[in-house]
Design an enzyme around this catalytic site. Structure first.
Site, PDB file in Angstrom:
ATOM      1  N   ASP A 242      46.800  39.671  18.652  1.00 48.01           N
ATOM      2  CA  ASP A 242      47.936  38.133  19.050  1.00 48.01           C
ATOM      3  C   ASP A 242      46.859  37.754  20.372  1.00 48.01           C
ATOM      4  OD1 ASP A 242      49.332  36.197  19.780  1.00 48.01           O
ATOM      5  OD2 ASP A 242      50.286  38.724  21.622  1.00 48.01           O
TER       6      ASP A 242
ATOM      7  N   THR B 104      35.546  26.285  16.835  1.00 48.26           N
ATOM      8  CA  THR B 104      35.932  27.415  17.512  1.00 48.26           C
ATOM      9  C   THR B 104      36.276  28.217  17.391  1.00 48.26           C
ATOM     10  OG1 THR B 104      34.169  26.628  19.599  1.00 48.26           O
ATOM     11  CG2 THR B 104      35.870  28.815  20.348  1.00 48.26           C
TER      12      THR B 104
ATOM     13  N   PHE C 150      44.516  31.625  19.829  1.00 49.27           N
ATOM     14  CA  PHE C 150      43.355  30.484  20.146  1.00 49.27           C
ATOM     15  C   PHE C 150      44.315  30.159  19.956  1.00 49.27           C
ATOM     16  CE2 PHE C 150      41.576  34.159  16.893  1.00 49.27           C
ATOM     17  CZ  PHE C 150      41.030  35.049  18.086  1.00 49.27           C
TER      18      PHE C 150
ATOM     19  N   ILE D  24      38.974  24.037  19.695  1.00 46.65           N
ATOM     20  CA  ILE D  24      37.731  22.771  19.414  1.00 46.65           C
ATOM     21  C   ILE D  24      37.744  23.469  17.721  1.00 46.65           C
ATOM     22  CG2 ILE D  24      36.969  21.689  21.165  1.00 46.65           C
ATOM     23  CD1 ILE D  24      34.080  22.750  19.869  1.00 46.65           C
TER      24      ILE D  24
ATOM     25  N   THR E  88      58.381  32.811  23.534  1.00 44.34           N
ATOM     26  CA  THR E  88      59.917  32.903  24.105  1.00 44.34           C
ATOM     27  C   THR E  88      59.776  33.597  25.032  1.00 44.34           C
ATOM     28  OG1 THR E  88      58.762  35.320  23.792  1.00 44.34           O
ATOM     29  CG2 THR E  88      59.552  34.257  21.936  1.00 44.34           C
TER      30      THR E  88
ATOM     31  N   LYS F  70      50.841  45.938  17.826  1.00 44.09           N
ATOM     32  CA  LYS F  70      49.989  44.048  18.307  1.00 44.09           C
ATOM     33  C   LYS F  70      48.782  44.645  18.969  1.00 44.09           C
ATOM     34  CE  LYS F  70      52.048  41.141  20.501  1.00 44.09           C
ATOM     35  NZ  LYS F  70      51.936  40.664  21.730  1.00 44.09           N
TER      36      LYS F  70
ATOM     37  N   GLN G 157      61.547  37.164  29.716  1.00 42.21           N
ATOM     38  CA  GLN G 157      61.330  37.396  28.544  1.00 42.21           C
ATOM     39  C   GLN G 157      62.299  35.732  29.208  1.00 42.21           C
ATOM     40  OE1 GLN G 157      60.154  36.951  25.921  1.00 42.21           O
ATOM     41  NE2 GLN G 157      58.799  38.443  25.745  1.00 42.21           N
TER      42      GLN G 157
ATOM     43  N   ARG H 111      65.628  42.139  22.414  1.00 41.20           N
ATOM     44  CA  ARG H 111      65.831  42.804  22.794  1.00 41.20           C
ATOM     45  C   ARG H 111      67.235  43.919  22.759  1.00 41.20           C
ATOM     46  NH1 ARG H 111      61.760  42.381  24.990  1.00 41.20           N
ATOM     47  NH2 ARG H 111      60.851  41.904  26.799  1.00 41.20           N
TER      48      ARG H 111
ATOM     49  N   GLY I 277      58.108  45.181  22.411  1.00 40.76           N
ATOM     50  CA  GLY I 277      56.616  45.631  23.706  1.00 40.76           C
ATOM     51  C   GLY I 277      57.847  47.490  24.550  1.00 40.76           C
TER      52      GLY I 277
HETATM   53  O1  LIG Z   1      55.662  33.607  22.041  1.00 42.66           O
HETATM   54  C1  LIG Z   1      55.418  35.006  22.124  1.00 42.66           C
HETATM   55  C2  LIG Z   1      54.410  34.930  22.203  1.00 42.66           C
HETATM   56  C3  LIG Z   1      53.808  36.315  21.600  1.00 42.66           C
HETATM   57  N1  LIG Z   1      53.820  37.038  22.812  1.00 42.66           N
HETATM   58  C4  LIG Z   1      54.172  38.644  23.063  1.00 42.66           C
HETATM   59  O2  LIG Z   1      55.184  39.829  22.664  1.00 42.66           O
HETATM   60  C5  LIG Z   1      54.989  40.618  23.322  1.00 42.66           C
HETATM   61  C6  LIG Z   1      56.214  40.836  23.443  1.00 42.66           C
HETATM   62  O3  LIG Z   1      56.244  42.048  24.674  1.00 42.66           O
HETATM   63  P1  LIG Z   1      57.295  43.028  25.133  1.00 42.66           P
HETATM   64  O4  LIG Z   1      57.040  44.000  26.227  1.00 42.66           O
HETATM   65  O5  LIG Z   1      58.939  43.098  24.033  1.00 42.66           O
HETATM   66  O6  LIG Z   1      58.285  41.275  25.944  1.00 42.66           O
HETATM   67  C7  LIG Z   1      53.686  40.737  24.098  1.00 42.66           C
HETATM   68  O7  LIG Z   1      52.923  41.210  23.813  1.00 42.66           O
HETATM   69  C8  LIG Z   1      53.593  38.817  24.566  1.00 42.66           C
HETATM   70  O8  LIG Z   1      52.223  39.036  24.923  1.00 42.66           O
HETATM   71  C9  LIG Z   1      55.928  36.743  23.703  1.00 42.66           C
HETATM   72  O9  LIG Z   1      56.339  37.384  24.253  1.00 42.66           O
HETATM   73  N2  LIG Z   1      55.975  35.492  23.636  1.00 42.66           N
END
Ligand SMILES: O=c1ccn([C@@H]2O[C@H](COP(=O)(O)O)[C@@H](O)[C@H]2O)c(=O)[nH]1
Length: 242
Positions: free
Chosen positions: A68, A77, A71, A74, A128, A41, A198, A189, A218
Site C-alpha cells: 500500500d 515513474t 503511488f 508522472i 477514509t 498490508k 478515520q 471498525r 489495522g
Molecule cells: O483510504 C485509506 C487508504 C489506506 N488506509 C490504510 O489502511 C490502514 C487502516 O488502519 P486502521 O488502523 O484500521 O485505521 C492504514 O494502514 C492506512 O494507511 C486507510 O486507512 N484509508
C-alpha cells in the site's frame, strides 16, 4: 469477489494492516497470524523503515501481501514503481486514481508482462480519513460520493482491477462498476471500537453487506491484547452474517 491473479487461494476478506516501524515488530505480528485466515498490508511507514527485503520475507512465509504505497507521480515513474512491486511478488499494489488516466494506464501496461503472477492494481479514491467537509479545502467542490464515483470510473476505464474506498460508498460503487471490480475498504471498525483518525468508518459485517470485497483492518487487530483472537472474532461475526 475472487481476485483475478494467481494468488487467489485465501477466502477471508480481511487484510491486516502492518503499521509498524521495524521489521522485527512487523514479523512479530505476522508470526501470530495465519495466512489461511488473512492477508497482510505493508504501508508507507513499514516499507520506508524496513524496505523490500521485509516484503520478500513476508511473501516467503506464505502471506499474500498488499503493498500500500499509493503511488502518485508522472506516468513513467509510476509504471516503474508498480513493476518493481510486482517483482517483489506482492498480491496487490495501488496508485492514486487522482494521478489521472495516463498515469493509471501506464501502470496497467507495466504489469502486462507478469502474466498470471501480475498483482491486482487498485486505485485510491478518497481516503477514509477524509470527512466530507474537508474536501473543498483541497479544491474538490462536488459531494464526496460523487468524487469517489468519478475516480472509480476513471480507474475502471484505465484498466485497473478495483479501488480503495470507504465501505460507505460500496453500494453505489457496485451499482456503477459491477461485481468484477474489487472494492478494498479501510476504515473498518468493530462496533464500539475507537475511530482513531478515520472519519468514514463501517463495521466489518456492514461493509461486506454493502458490497466490500476486502476489509483492511489495522489497529482493531494489531493493538488488541490477543490479535489472533481479535481476527477470529471478526471472522466469526462475518461468518454469522454472511
Ligand atoms: O483510504 C485509506 C487508504 C489506506 N488506509 C490504510 O489502511 C490502514 C487502516 O488502519 P486502521 O488502523 O484500521 O485505521 C492504514 O494502514 C492506512 O494507511 C486507510 O486507512 N484509508
Amino acid at each position: 469477489m475472487q481476485s483475478r491473479n494467481s494468488f487467489s487461494h485465501v477466502s477471508s476478506p480481511v487484510i491486516v494492516a502492518l503499521d509498524y516501524d521495524t521489521a522485527a515488530a512487523a514479523l512479530g505480528m505476522v508470526d501470530q497470524l495465519d495466512p489461511a485466515l488473512c492477508r497482510v498490508k505493508v504501508g508507507k511507514e513499514l516499507f520506508t523503515s524496513a524496505g523490500p527485503g521485509l516484503v520478500r520475507d513476508i511473501v516467503k512465509r506464505g502471506f499474500q501481501v498488499f503493498l500500500d504505497l499509493k503511488f502518485h507521480d508522472i506516468p513513467n515513474t509510476v509504471a516503474a514503481a508498480v513493476r518493481a512491486a510486482a517483482e517483489l511478488g506482492v498480491w496487490m499494489v495501488n496508485v492514486h486514481a487522482s494521478g489521472g488516466a495516463r498515469m493509471m494506464s501506464a501502470a496497467v501496461d507495466a504489469l502486462q508482462s507478469f502474466g498470471d503472477s501480475k498483482p491486482l492494481l487498485i486505485g485510491v479514491t478518497v481516503l477514509t480519513s477524509t470527512a466530507p467537509e474537508e474536501l473543498s479545502a483541497v479544491g474538490v467542490t462536488r459531494p464526496l460520493e460523487e468524487q469517489v464515483l468519478a475516480l472509480a470510473d476513471l480507474a475502471k476505464s484505465s484498466g485497473l482491477d478495483g479501488v480503495v474506498c470507504s465501505a460507505r460508498e460500496a453500494q453505489a460503487l457496485k451499482r456503477q462498476c459491477g461485481d468484477g471490480f474489487a472494492l478494498v475498504t479501510p476504515g473498518i471498525r468493530p462496533a464500539g471500537a475507537a475511530a482513531d483518525d478515520q472519519r468514514r468508518i463501517v463495521t466489518p459485517a456492514q461493509a461486506l453487506a454493502w458490497g466490500a470485497d476486502y476489509l483492511v483492518i489495522g489497529r482493531p487487530i494489531t493493538a488488541a491484547a490477543d490479535p489472533m483472537m481479535a481476527l477470529r472474532n471478526i471472522l466469526a461475526e462475518l461468518g454469522e452474517k454472511k
